[in-house]
Design a protein around this motif. Structure first.
Motif: not given
Length: 120
Positions: A13-16, A18-19, A26-27, A32-34
Motif C-alpha cells: 500500500r505504501m508503494v501503491r 506513492h505511485c 511515472q513514479a 528512499q523516495i517512496t
C-alpha cells in the motif's frame, strides 16, 4: 519481511500510494523516495536519508510509531530492502509497468489501480 513493523500488504500500500500520488506521471519507486513520499503524505516533518547516511531530526519531529521506527538505521535499511523487493515483485506481476528511464521508475498498471490491497 526484513522490517519488524510493516506487513507485506502495508509495504504494498505504501508503494501503491506513492505511485497513485504521481499518476498519471511515472513514479520513481526508489525506497528512499517512496518512504519520503509516505512521510510527507502522513504529515511527518521527517525526511529519511539515503542508505548509509545518518538520520538527523529534532525530538519534536517524531510524531508517530512509523517516525520512531524509521529513525533507527537498521529498521530503515530493512524497510528499504522490503520496498525494493516489493517493487520488483509488483513489476514482475504486472502491477507496475517500466518507465523506461531507470530501473526504479514505473507507471501504475490497470491491475495496480484496481487492487487497493493484497488481501483479497
Amino acid at each position: 519481511m526484513k522490517n519488524k513493523l510493516l506487513s507485506y500488504d502495508e509495504v504494498y500500500r505504501m508503494v501503491r500510494q506513492h505511485c497513485l500520488l504521481r499518476f498519471p506521471q511515472q513514479a520513481d519507486c526508489h525506497p528512499q523516495i517512496t518512504v519520503n513520499a509516505y512521510l510527507k503524505n502522513a504529515g511527518s516533518s521527517l525526511h529519511a536519508p539515503a542508505p548509509g547516511l545518518n538520520f538527523s531530526h529534532r525530538t519534536d519531529d517524531v510524531i508517530s510509531e512509523f517516525d520512531r521506527f524509521i529513525i533507527c538505521d537498521q529498521d530503515r535499511e530493512a524497510l528499504f530492502a522490503d520496498i525494493a523487493d516489493m517493487v520488483r515483485w509488483m513489476a514482475e506481476n504486472d502491477y507496475l509497468q517500466s518507465g523506461g528511464e531507470r530501473e526504479s521508475v514505473y507507471y501504475p498498471s490497470d491491475k495496480l489501480l484496481r487492487s487497493p490491497t493484497l488481501v483479497f
